[in-house]
Write an enzyme that holds these catalytic residues in place. Structure first.
Site, PDB file in Angstrom:
ATOM      1  N   GLY A  59       0.756  -1.245   0.000  1.00 42.80           N
ATOM      2  CA  GLY A  59       0.000   0.000   0.000  1.00 42.80           C
ATOM      3  C   GLY A  59       0.783   1.290   0.000  1.00 42.80           C
ATOM      4  O   GLY A  59       0.186   2.369  -0.100  1.00 42.80           O
ATOM      5  N   PRO A 108       4.736  -5.236  -0.675  1.00 40.61           N
ATOM      6  CA  PRO A 108       4.713  -4.024  -1.512  1.00 40.61           C
ATOM      7  C   PRO A 108       4.598  -4.356  -2.999  1.00 40.61           C
ATOM      8  O   PRO A 108       5.224  -5.310  -3.474  1.00 40.61           O
ATOM      9  CB  PRO A 108       6.064  -3.377  -1.211  1.00 40.61           C
ATOM     10  N   ARG A 142       3.129  -1.536  -5.817  1.00 35.02           N
ATOM     11  CA  ARG A 142       3.301  -0.268  -6.532  1.00 35.02           C
ATOM     12  C   ARG A 142       4.652   0.403  -6.243  1.00 35.02           C
ATOM     13  O   ARG A 142       5.311   0.905  -7.154  1.00 35.02           O
ATOM     14  CB  ARG A 142       2.168   0.678  -6.120  1.00 35.02           C
ATOM     15  N   TYR A 175      -9.578   5.677 -11.702  1.00 39.72           N
ATOM     16  CA  TYR A 175      -9.259   6.335 -10.409  1.00 39.72           C
ATOM     17  C   TYR A 175      -8.963   7.823 -10.556  1.00 39.72           C
ATOM     18  O   TYR A 175      -8.372   8.411  -9.650  1.00 39.72           O
ATOM     19  CB  TYR A 175      -8.010   5.702  -9.780  1.00 39.72           C
ATOM     20  N   CYS A 183     -12.841   4.125 -28.718  1.00 33.38           N
ATOM     21  CA  CYS A 183     -14.103   4.744 -29.095  1.00 33.38           C
ATOM     22  C   CYS A 183     -14.888   5.221 -27.882  1.00 33.38           C
ATOM     23  O   CYS A 183     -16.016   4.770 -27.652  1.00 33.38           O
ATOM     24  CB  CYS A 183     -14.924   3.757 -29.904  1.00 33.38           C
ATOM     25  N   GLU A 184     -14.292   6.048 -27.070  1.00 32.15           N
ATOM     26  CA  GLU A 184     -14.977   6.609 -25.901  1.00 32.15           C
ATOM     27  C   GLU A 184     -14.382   7.974 -25.598  1.00 32.15           C
ATOM     28  O   GLU A 184     -13.160   8.127 -25.624  1.00 32.15           O
ATOM     29  CB  GLU A 184     -14.744   5.738 -24.658  1.00 32.15           C
ATOM     30  N   TYR A 234       0.221  -1.638 -12.191  1.00 31.00           N
ATOM     31  CA  TYR A 234      -1.216  -1.778 -12.470  1.00 31.00           C
ATOM     32  C   TYR A 234      -1.616  -1.223 -13.838  1.00 31.00           C
ATOM     33  O   TYR A 234      -2.788  -0.997 -14.088  1.00 31.00           O
ATOM     34  CB  TYR A 234      -2.059  -1.121 -11.374  1.00 31.00           C
TER      35      TYR A 234
HETATM   36  N1  LLP Z   1      -1.309  -7.070  -0.589  1.00 32.50           N
HETATM   37  C1  LLP Z   1      -2.622  -7.191  -0.867  1.00 32.50           C
HETATM   38  C2  LLP Z   1      -3.410  -8.195  -0.156  1.00 32.50           C
HETATM   39  C3  LLP Z   1      -3.215  -6.373  -1.812  1.00 32.50           C
HETATM   40  O1  LLP Z   1      -4.513  -6.504  -2.064  1.00 32.50           O
HETATM   41  C4  LLP Z   1      -2.436  -5.423  -2.515  1.00 32.50           C
HETATM   42  C5  LLP Z   1      -3.027  -4.565  -3.523  1.00 32.50           C
HETATM   43  C6  LLP Z   1      -1.062  -5.345  -2.212  1.00 32.50           C
HETATM   44  C7  LLP Z   1      -0.543  -6.179  -1.235  1.00 32.50           C
HETATM   45  C8  LLP Z   1      -0.140  -4.399  -2.900  1.00 32.50           C
HETATM   46  O2  LLP Z   1      -0.480  -3.067  -2.719  1.00 32.50           O
HETATM   47  P1  LLP Z   1       0.461  -1.898  -3.290  1.00 32.50           P
HETATM   48  O3  LLP Z   1       1.769  -1.939  -2.529  1.00 32.50           O
HETATM   49  O4  LLP Z   1       0.675  -2.158  -4.731  1.00 32.50           O
HETATM   50  O5  LLP Z   1      -0.315  -0.660  -3.060  1.00 32.50           O
HETATM   51  N2  LLP Z   1      -5.391  -1.331  -9.284  1.00 32.50           N
HETATM   52  C9  LLP Z   1      -5.160  -0.317  -8.274  1.00 32.50           C
HETATM   53  C10 LLP Z   1      -4.445  -0.868  -7.067  1.00 32.50           C
HETATM   54  C11 LLP Z   1      -5.149  -2.046  -6.454  1.00 32.50           C
HETATM   55  C12 LLP Z   1      -4.389  -2.623  -5.292  1.00 32.50           C
HETATM   56  C13 LLP Z   1      -4.947  -3.928  -4.906  1.00 32.50           C
HETATM   57  N3  LLP Z   1      -4.260  -4.596  -3.847  1.00 32.50           N
HETATM   58  C14 LLP Z   1      -4.395   0.850  -8.897  1.00 32.50           C
HETATM   59  O6  LLP Z   1      -4.097   0.798 -10.077  1.00 32.50           O
HETATM   60  O7  LLP Z   1      -4.130   1.863  -8.245  1.00 32.50           O
END
Ligand code: LLP
Length: 455
Positions: free
Chosen positions: A269, A314, A316, A357, A384-385, A413
């Protein structure tokens, strides 16, 4: 060459590139041709040779981020695991890179597991997630020997027990807990609030009930608790709150049923800077905050670092800023008094994040990367949007048809959520390092679009 790190000798005409350092790949720089390069590779040349749209990743940046997590944890909580969240970006090369850097892999489906296994990734170092893992996925995961299954619901407790019993195995699990913490981020990516589909709530007694069922299930080994409060989080105190809540639960579980987890998984996150000026948390700051919070809470229960193995997941913050997307400018429409649309050869099929988002991105023209970014444009896709935009009101160098347009911070992502809308073949992914180009995912062909069409 002026490196993107703030260079005191940078000429004013290089300033626009230098200004982008906080969002660009770490090896990004301006070369003598005035083009942007990454990993020693000229992006204009690259676009010419590999075509566009093209996902580009800085391999050194990927390794650097994984190493930062590893070294910060080694310094602050050696009894720990970094499980890269593969949903952010996965392919065989990425799985191999994670293994080389000593990481585990967080996977979320049978498909992600299949890619990890195809890469030769050690299944015992994977953590399997999902809020509704199918019987097939669970059987595949247990059969492959995944390291942990993070259980999300009562039904899964039953299913995993049954499959493990049939195979005469004991499956290690963690329980996903919903801490009721509302992280400050886009509503679509908050996951730890009470009103969330993920995990077991605490106040309703579900978490305690799940622990009891797990402890009574002979083929489940309950290793610990998991929580993931959301994604793209800047306010680290949300993690401290989550840790506090988890330890309140742990204190109660110990008192009531004598259970103490030996593992704590805080998910992922950590937010990243998409725009210049955004102050994203540093990896070091995140690790210090969470390990400090755990140490304080653990001490109140008389526990130390050796009693608790810390997992983090981690995604992102490892891949986002390592990646950029290259497009070719195909058409420019100056709508007097309204806006200038710059149309590129991709769009919502390779980057759905703007639509989904309201994501914002920094963009530039790779051909004239050192020139001031003084044209305000909206980068539109080819779909087409009307909603098919990549970057709204973005400052770029004055664009020309044929230019290579770069969108920064697209490593997380974007490829993983890409689609074939309008039957657009998905772009290739290339990794750049030491002046070399390595294609890790090839561009789709029309034949790929037809490969499942058996009618
Ligand atoms: N662990 C779990 C259980 C998760 O569900 C996620 C992300 C992560 C770790 C990794 O989170 P990160 O470090 O990447 O924030 N599609 C969205 C993001 C969805 C995240 C879903 N879960 C976007 O493009 O912003």
């Amino acid at each position: 060459m002026a490196h993107l790190d703030h260079d005191p000798d940078a000429r004013p005409d290089q300033r626009s590139l230098v200004d982008l350092a906080s969002v660009a790949p770490m090896t990004a720089q301006l070369n003598t041709a005035g083009h942007m390069e990454v990993g020693g590779v000229d992006l204009v040349e690259l676009a010419y040779q590999h075509g566009t749209a093209l996902y580009v990743m800085d391999e050194a940046h990927l390794r650097h981020c994984l190493q930062s997590y590893r070294s910060e944890l080694t310094a602050n909580w050696p009894n720990s695991v970094v499980a890269y969240a593969s949903k952010a970006f996965i392919c065989k090369a990425m799985c191999k890179l994670v293994a080389e850097e000593g990481g585990w892999l967080e996977i979320n489906s049978g498909g992600e597991l299949a890619i990890a296994l195809a890469a030769g990734f050690d299944a015992s170092q994977t953590v399997m997630h999902g809020n509704n893992k199918t019987e097939r996925e669970l059987a595949e995961a247990i059969g492959a020997g995944v390291g942990r299954i993070v259980v999300d619901c009562f039904e899964e407790l039953e299913r995993i027990q049954q499959i493990a019993a049939e195979r005469g195995l004991i499956q290690k699990i963690q329980l996903r807990i919903k801490p009721g913490v509302v992280a400050e981020t886009h509503s679509h990516i908050i996951t730890g609030a009470e009103d969330s589909k993920f995990g077991f709530g605490i106040n309703d007694g579900w978490a305690e009930q799940a622990v009891q069922i797990a402890l009574q299930s002979p083929n489940l080994e309950l290793c610990g608790l998991h929580c993931h409060i959301g994604s793209q989080i800047f306010a680290l105190d949300c993690y401290e709150q989550a840790v506090e809540v988890l330890f309140r639960l742990i204190g109660n579980l110990r008192k009531k049923i004598g259970y103490l987890p030996s593992e704590l998984n805080l998910g992922g996150g950590v937010g990243i800077a998409y725009l210049v000026g955004q102050q994203a948390p540093e990896i070091a700051g995140f690790v210090k905050t969470v390990t400090g919070a755990i140490a304080r809470q653990a001490a109140r229960l008389g526990l130390t670092q050796t009693d608790i193995r810390l997992f983090i997941e981690p995604g992102r913050s490892i891949v986002a800023n390592a990646g950029v997307t290259l497009y070719t400018v195909g058409a420019i429409k100056e709508l007097t008094g309204i806006r200038t649309f710059v149309a590129v050869d991709g769009g919502m099929s390779d980057n759905i994040r703007t639509c989904l988002y309201d994501a914002r991105y920094e963009c530039l023209i790779a051909d004239r990367a050192g020139e001031p970014r003084d044209a305000l444009v909206t980068v539109a896709g080819k779909h087409c949007e009307s909603g098919d935009v990549v970057a709204i009101d973005s400052s770029i160098q004055s664009p020309e048809v044929g230019d290579t347009l770069v969108v920064l911070a697209t490593g997380a992502y974007n490829q993983s959520m890409a689609s074939n809308y309008n039957k657009q073949p998905r772009p290739a992914v290339v990794w750049l390092v030491d002046g070399k180009v390595r294609e890790v995912i090839r561009r789709e062909e029309y034949a790929d679009l037809l490969s499942c069409d058996v009618g």
